[in-house]
Design a protein around this motif. Structure first.
Motif, PDB file in Angstrom:
ATOM      1  N   ILE A   1       0.861  -1.181   0.000  1.00 24.50           N
ATOM      2  CA  ILE A   1       0.000   0.000   0.000  1.00 24.50           C
ATOM      3  C   ILE A   1       0.896   1.230   0.000  1.00 24.50           C
ATOM      4  O   ILE A   1       1.755   1.380   0.870  1.00 24.50           O
ATOM      5  CB  ILE A   1      -0.918   0.029   1.235  1.00 24.50           C
ATOM      6  N   VAL A   2       0.682   2.105  -0.977  1.00 25.27           N
ATOM      7  CA  VAL A   2       1.440   3.347  -1.066  1.00 25.27           C
ATOM      8  C   VAL A   2       0.636   4.477  -0.441  1.00 25.27           C
ATOM      9  O   VAL A   2       1.171   5.343   0.244  1.00 25.27           O
ATOM     10  CB  VAL A   2       1.783   3.671  -2.538  1.00 25.27           C
ATOM     11  N   ASP A   3      -0.671   4.453  -0.658  1.00 23.23           N
ATOM     12  CA  ASP A   3      -1.567   5.490  -0.141  1.00 23.23           C
ATOM     13  C   ASP A   3      -2.925   4.845   0.074  1.00 23.23           C
ATOM     14  O   ASP A   3      -3.341   4.009  -0.733  1.00 23.23           O
ATOM     15  CB  ASP A   3      -1.650   6.642  -1.142  1.00 23.23           C
ATOM     16  N   LEU A   4      -3.621   5.240   1.140  1.00 22.35           N
ATOM     17  CA  LEU A   4      -4.903   4.620   1.470  1.00 22.35           C
ATOM     18  C   LEU A   4      -5.882   5.665   1.955  1.00 22.35           C
ATOM     19  O   LEU A   4      -5.528   6.533   2.759  1.00 22.35           O
ATOM     20  CB  LEU A   4      -4.691   3.555   2.566  1.00 22.35           C
ATOM     21  N   SER A   5      -7.099   5.612   1.436  1.00 22.69           N
ATOM     22  CA  SER A   5      -8.183   6.467   1.917  1.00 22.69           C
ATOM     23  C   SER A   5      -9.443   5.616   2.014  1.00 22.69           C
ATOM     24  O   SER A   5      -9.453   4.454   1.616  1.00 22.69           O
ATOM     25  CB  SER A   5      -8.410   7.646   0.963  1.00 22.69           C
ATOM     26  N   VAL A   6     -10.510   6.190   2.515  1.00 21.26           N
ATOM     27  CA  VAL A   6     -11.757   5.452   2.656  1.00 21.26           C
ATOM     28  C   VAL A   6     -12.336   5.087   1.290  1.00 21.26           C
ATOM     29  O   VAL A   6     -13.009   4.074   1.153  1.00 21.26           O
ATOM     30  CB  VAL A   6     -12.773   6.266   3.493  1.00 21.26           C
ATOM     31  N   SER A   7     -12.019   5.857   0.259  1.00 27.17           N
ATOM     32  CA  SER A   7     -12.606   5.602  -1.059  1.00 27.17           C
ATOM     33  C   SER A   7     -11.735   4.767  -1.992  1.00 27.17           C
ATOM     34  O   SER A   7     -12.214   4.293  -3.010  1.00 27.17           O
ATOM     35  CB  SER A   7     -12.967   6.921  -1.737  1.00 27.17           C
ATOM     36  N   GLY A   8     -10.453   4.591  -1.647  1.00 30.10           N
ATOM     37  CA  GLY A   8      -9.591   3.819  -2.526  1.00 30.10           C
ATOM     38  C   GLY A   8      -8.161   3.809  -2.045  1.00 30.10           C
ATOM     39  O   GLY A   8      -7.855   4.251  -0.936  1.00 30.10           O
ATOM     40  N   CYS A   9      -7.281   3.303  -2.901  1.00 34.28           N
ATOM     41  CA  CYS A   9      -5.874   3.234  -2.506  1.00 34.28           C
ATOM     42  C   CYS A   9      -4.987   3.194  -3.737  1.00 34.28           C
ATOM     43  O   CYS A   9      -5.430   2.936  -4.846  1.00 34.28           O
ATOM     44  CB  CYS A   9      -5.619   2.028  -1.613  1.00 34.28           C
ATOM     45  N   LEU A  10      -3.719   3.439  -3.484  1.00 33.87           N
ATOM     46  CA  LEU A  10      -2.679   3.268  -4.487  1.00 33.87           C
ATOM     47  C   LEU A  10      -1.822   2.116  -3.996  1.00 33.87           C
ATOM     48  O   LEU A  10      -1.368   2.114  -2.845  1.00 33.87           O
ATOM     49  CB  LEU A  10      -1.837   4.542  -4.630  1.00 33.87           C
ATOM     50  N   VAL A  11      -1.644   1.111  -4.843  1.00 32.15           N
ATOM     51  CA  VAL A  11      -0.918  -0.098  -4.470  1.00 32.15           C
ATOM     52  C   VAL A  11       0.193  -0.356  -5.481  1.00 32.15           C
ATOM     53  O   VAL A  11       0.001  -0.170  -6.681  1.00 32.15           O
ATOM     54  CB  VAL A  11      -1.876  -1.315  -4.432  1.00 32.15           C
TER      55      VAL A  11
ATOM     56  N   ILE B   1     -12.386   0.404   7.023  1.00 31.93           N
ATOM     57  CA  ILE B   1     -11.257   1.030   6.329  1.00 31.93           C
ATOM     58  C   ILE B   1     -10.695   2.163   7.185  1.00 31.93           C
ATOM     59  O   ILE B   1      -9.476   2.309   7.316  1.00 31.93           O
ATOM     60  CB  ILE B   1     -11.669   1.520   4.930  1.00 31.93           C
ATOM     61  N   SER B   2     -11.564   2.942   7.804  1.00 29.68           N
ATOM     62  CA  SER B   2     -11.106   4.015   8.692  1.00 29.68           C
ATOM     63  C   SER B   2     -10.294   3.461   9.846  1.00 29.68           C
ATOM     64  O   SER B   2      -9.264   4.029  10.223  1.00 29.68           O
ATOM     65  CB  SER B   2     -12.299   4.812   9.236  1.00 29.68           C
ATOM     66  N   LYS B   3     -10.740   2.340  10.422  1.00 29.07           N
ATOM     67  CA  LYS B   3      -9.994   1.715  11.520  1.00 29.07           C
ATOM     68  C   LYS B   3      -8.633   1.225  11.033  1.00 29.07           C
ATOM     69  O   LYS B   3      -7.638   1.347  11.746  1.00 29.07           O
ATOM     70  CB  LYS B   3     -10.781   0.552  12.137  1.00 29.07           C
ATOM     71  N   LEU B   4      -8.570   0.667   9.832  1.00 29.61           N
ATOM     72  CA  LEU B   4      -7.299   0.224   9.277  1.00 29.61           C
ATOM     73  C   LEU B   4      -6.353   1.413   9.114  1.00 29.61           C
ATOM     74  O   LEU B   4      -5.175   1.333   9.471  1.00 29.61           O
ATOM     75  CB  LEU B   4      -7.499  -0.479   7.936  1.00 29.61           C
ATOM     76  N   ILE B   5      -6.870   2.525   8.616  1.00 31.21           N
ATOM     77  CA  ILE B   5      -6.053   3.734   8.458  1.00 31.21           C
ATOM     78  C   ILE B   5      -5.526   4.188   9.817  1.00 31.21           C
ATOM     79  O   ILE B   5      -4.346   4.527   9.954  1.00 31.21           O
ATOM     80  CB  ILE B   5      -6.845   4.842   7.750  1.00 31.21           C
TER      81      ILE B   5
ATOM     82  N   ASP C   1     -10.287  -3.583 -14.448  1.00 33.70           N
ATOM     83  CA  ASP C   1     -10.345  -4.888 -13.780  1.00 33.70           C
ATOM     84  C   ASP C   1     -11.106  -4.761 -12.458  1.00 33.70           C
ATOM     85  O   ASP C   1     -10.925  -3.795 -11.718  1.00 33.70           O
ATOM     86  CB  ASP C   1      -8.941  -5.437 -13.494  1.00 33.70           C
ATOM     87  N   ILE C   2     -11.936  -5.738 -12.190  1.00 37.19           N
ATOM     88  CA  ILE C   2     -12.687  -5.791 -10.937  1.00 37.19           C
ATOM     89  C   ILE C   2     -12.009  -6.822 -10.044  1.00 37.19           C
ATOM     90  O   ILE C   2     -11.654  -7.914 -10.505  1.00 37.19           O
ATOM     91  CB  ILE C   2     -14.163  -6.143 -11.192  1.00 37.19           C
ATOM     92  N   LEU C   3     -11.810  -6.462  -8.794  1.00 30.03           N
ATOM     93  CA  LEU C   3     -11.104  -7.360  -7.886  1.00 30.03           C
ATOM     94  C   LEU C   3     -11.630  -7.233  -6.471  1.00 30.03           C
ATOM     95  O   LEU C   3     -12.459  -6.385  -6.181  1.00 30.03           O
ATOM     96  CB  LEU C   3      -9.593  -7.077  -7.929  1.00 30.03           C
ATOM     97  N   GLU C   4     -11.142  -8.098  -5.626  1.00 28.50           N
ATOM     98  CA  GLU C   4     -11.415  -7.999  -4.195  1.00 28.50           C
ATOM     99  C   GLU C   4     -10.098  -7.643  -3.524  1.00 28.50           C
ATOM    100  O   GLU C   4      -9.110  -8.367  -3.667  1.00 28.50           O
ATOM    101  CB  GLU C   4     -11.936  -9.318  -3.645  1.00 28.50           C
ATOM    102  N   ALA C   5     -10.083  -6.517  -2.841  1.00 29.92           N
ATOM    103  CA  ALA C   5      -8.882  -6.093  -2.126  1.00 29.92           C
ATOM    104  C   ALA C   5      -8.998  -6.568  -0.685  1.00 29.92           C
ATOM    105  O   ALA C   5     -10.062  -6.445  -0.069  1.00 29.92           O
ATOM    106  CB  ALA C   5      -8.752  -4.578  -2.179  1.00 29.92           C
ATOM    107  N   SER C   6      -7.917  -7.125  -0.175  1.00 29.27           N
ATOM    108  CA  SER C   6      -7.920  -7.530   1.228  1.00 29.27           C
ATOM    109  C   SER C   6      -6.684  -6.948   1.900  1.00 29.27           C
ATOM    110  O   SER C   6      -5.605  -6.895   1.314  1.00 29.27           O
ATOM    111  CB  SER C   6      -7.961  -9.050   1.372  1.00 29.27           C
ATOM    112  N   PHE C   7      -6.879  -6.478   3.116  1.00 30.23           N
ATOM    113  CA  PHE C   7      -5.831  -5.851   3.893  1.00 30.23           C
ATOM    114  C   PHE C   7      -5.819  -6.475   5.274  1.00 30.23           C
ATOM    115  O   PHE C   7      -6.867  -6.769   5.835  1.00 30.23           O
ATOM    116  CB  PHE C   7      -6.100  -4.346   4.062  1.00 30.23           C
ATOM    117  N   SER C   8      -4.631  -6.662   5.817  1.00 31.54           N
ATOM    118  CA  SER C   8      -4.557  -7.169   7.187  1.00 31.54           C
ATOM    119  C   SER C   8      -3.369  -6.538   7.897  1.00 31.54           C
ATOM    120  O   SER C   8      -2.344  -6.245   7.285  1.00 31.54           O
ATOM    121  CB  SER C   8      -4.451  -8.689   7.207  1.00 31.54           C
ATOM    122  N   LEU C   9      -3.557  -6.320   9.183  1.00 28.40           N
ATOM    123  CA  LEU C   9      -2.520  -5.736  10.015  1.00 28.40           C
ATOM    124  C   LEU C   9      -2.723  -6.232  11.431  1.00 28.40           C
ATOM    125  O   LEU C   9      -3.749  -5.937  12.056  1.00 28.40           O
ATOM    126  CB  LEU C   9      -2.589  -4.204   9.975  1.00 28.40           C
ATOM    127  N   HIS C  10      -1.797  -7.025  11.917  1.00 32.73           N
ATOM    128  CA  HIS C  10      -1.841  -7.522  13.304  1.00 32.73           C
ATOM    129  C   HIS C  10      -3.192  -8.131  13.673  1.00 32.73           C
ATOM    130  O   HIS C  10      -3.802  -7.772  14.674  1.00 32.73           O
ATOM    131  CB  HIS C  10      -1.478  -6.416  14.286  1.00 32.73           C
TER     132      HIS C  10
END
Length: 93
Positions: A8-18, A72-76, A29-38
Protein backbone atom coordinates in the motif's frame (compact mmCIF):
# COMPACT_ATOMS: atom_id res chain seq x y z
CA UNK A 1 -8.79 -16.32 -9.21
CA UNK A 2 -5.28 -15.35 -8.35
CA UNK A 3 -3.69 -13.57 -5.47
CA UNK A 4 -1.40 -10.61 -6.17
CA UNK A 5 0.39 -9.32 -3.09
CA UNK A 6 1.58 -5.75 -3.02
CA UNK A 7 2.47 -2.74 -0.94
CA UNK A 8 0.00 0.00 0.00
CA UNK A 9 1.44 3.35 -1.07
CA UNK A 10 -1.57 5.49 -0.14
CA UNK A 11 -4.90 4.62 1.47
CA UNK A 12 -8.18 6.47 1.92
CA UNK A 13 -11.76 5.45 2.66
CA UNK A 14 -12.61 5.60 -1.06
CA UNK A 15 -9.59 3.82 -2.53
CA UNK A 16 -5.87 3.23 -2.51
CA UNK A 17 -2.68 3.27 -4.49
CA UNK A 18 -0.92 -0.10 -4.47
CA UNK A 19 2.42 -1.25 -5.84
CA UNK A 20 1.74 -4.90 -6.78
CA UNK A 21 4.56 -7.43 -6.56
CA UNK A 22 3.84 -8.47 -10.14
CA UNK A 23 2.30 -6.61 -13.11
CA UNK A 24 -0.79 -7.73 -14.92
CA UNK A 25 -3.73 -5.66 -13.73
CA UNK A 26 -5.39 -3.26 -16.11
CA UNK A 27 -7.73 -0.30 -15.76
CA UNK A 28 -11.29 -1.60 -15.45
CA UNK A 29 -10.34 -4.89 -13.78
CA UNK A 30 -12.69 -5.79 -10.94
CA UNK A 31 -11.10 -7.36 -7.89
CA UNK A 32 -11.42 -8.00 -4.19
CA UNK A 33 -8.88 -6.09 -2.13
CA UNK A 34 -7.92 -7.53 1.23
CA UNK A 35 -5.83 -5.85 3.89
CA UNK A 36 -4.56 -7.17 7.19
CA UNK A 37 -2.52 -5.74 10.02
CA UNK A 38 -1.84 -7.52 13.30
CA UNK A 39 -4.92 -9.71 13.14
CA UNK A 40 -7.26 -6.97 11.86
CA UNK A 41 -8.34 -7.73 8.31
CA UNK A 42 -10.92 -6.46 5.84
CA UNK A 43 -12.04 -7.30 2.32
CA UNK A 44 -13.72 -4.92 -0.06
CA UNK A 45 -14.73 -5.03 -3.70
CA UNK A 46 -12.68 -2.73 -5.91
CA UNK A 47 -12.08 -1.56 -9.46
CA UNK A 48 -8.70 -0.72 -10.95
CA UNK A 49 -9.06 2.90 -12.12
CA UNK A 50 -5.57 3.44 -13.50
CA UNK A 51 -2.17 1.87 -13.93
CA UNK A 52 0.81 4.19 -13.65
CA UNK A 53 4.08 3.91 -15.59
CA UNK A 54 5.78 2.49 -12.47
CA UNK A 55 3.07 -0.26 -12.45
CA UNK A 56 1.43 1.07 -9.27
CA UNK A 57 -2.34 0.88 -9.53
CA UNK A 58 -5.07 3.24 -8.43
CA UNK A 59 -7.97 1.28 -6.93
CA UNK A 60 -11.45 2.58 -6.15
CA UNK A 61 -13.43 0.66 -3.54
CA UNK A 62 -16.89 -0.44 -4.71
CA UNK A 63 -20.08 -1.08 -2.80
CA UNK A 64 -18.94 0.63 0.35
CA UNK A 65 -21.41 0.91 3.17
CA UNK A 66 -21.15 2.30 6.69
CA UNK A 67 -19.59 -0.92 7.96
CA UNK A 68 -16.91 -1.20 5.29
CA UNK A 69 -16.13 2.53 5.50
CA UNK A 70 -15.74 2.16 9.28
CA UNK A 71 -13.43 -0.84 8.82
CA UNK A 72 -11.26 1.03 6.33
CA UNK A 73 -11.11 4.02 8.69
CA UNK A 74 -9.99 1.71 11.52
CA UNK A 75 -7.30 0.22 9.28
CA UNK A 76 -6.05 3.73 8.46
CA UNK A 77 -5.96 4.55 12.20
CA UNK A 78 -3.99 1.39 12.95
CA UNK A 79 -1.53 2.07 10.14
CA UNK A 80 -1.04 5.62 11.44
CA UNK A 81 -0.44 4.30 14.96
CA UNK A 82 2.07 1.76 13.65
CA UNK A 83 3.87 4.47 11.69
CA UNK A 84 4.02 6.74 14.76
CA UNK A 85 5.46 3.91 16.87
CA UNK A 86 8.12 3.23 14.23
CA UNK A 87 9.05 6.92 14.16
CA UNK A 88 9.36 7.04 17.96
CA UNK A 89 11.70 4.01 17.91
CA UNK A 90 13.94 5.76 15.40
CA UNK A 91 14.28 9.00 17.35
CA UNK A 92 17.51 9.34 19.30
CA UNK A 93 17.00 8.89 23.01
Amino acid sequence: QRRIPGTIVDLSVSGCLVRPDEPGLQAGDILEASFSLHGFSIRVGATVRNVRPDNSIGIEFRGRNDSSSWQISKLIERLAEEWMRSQNRQMPG
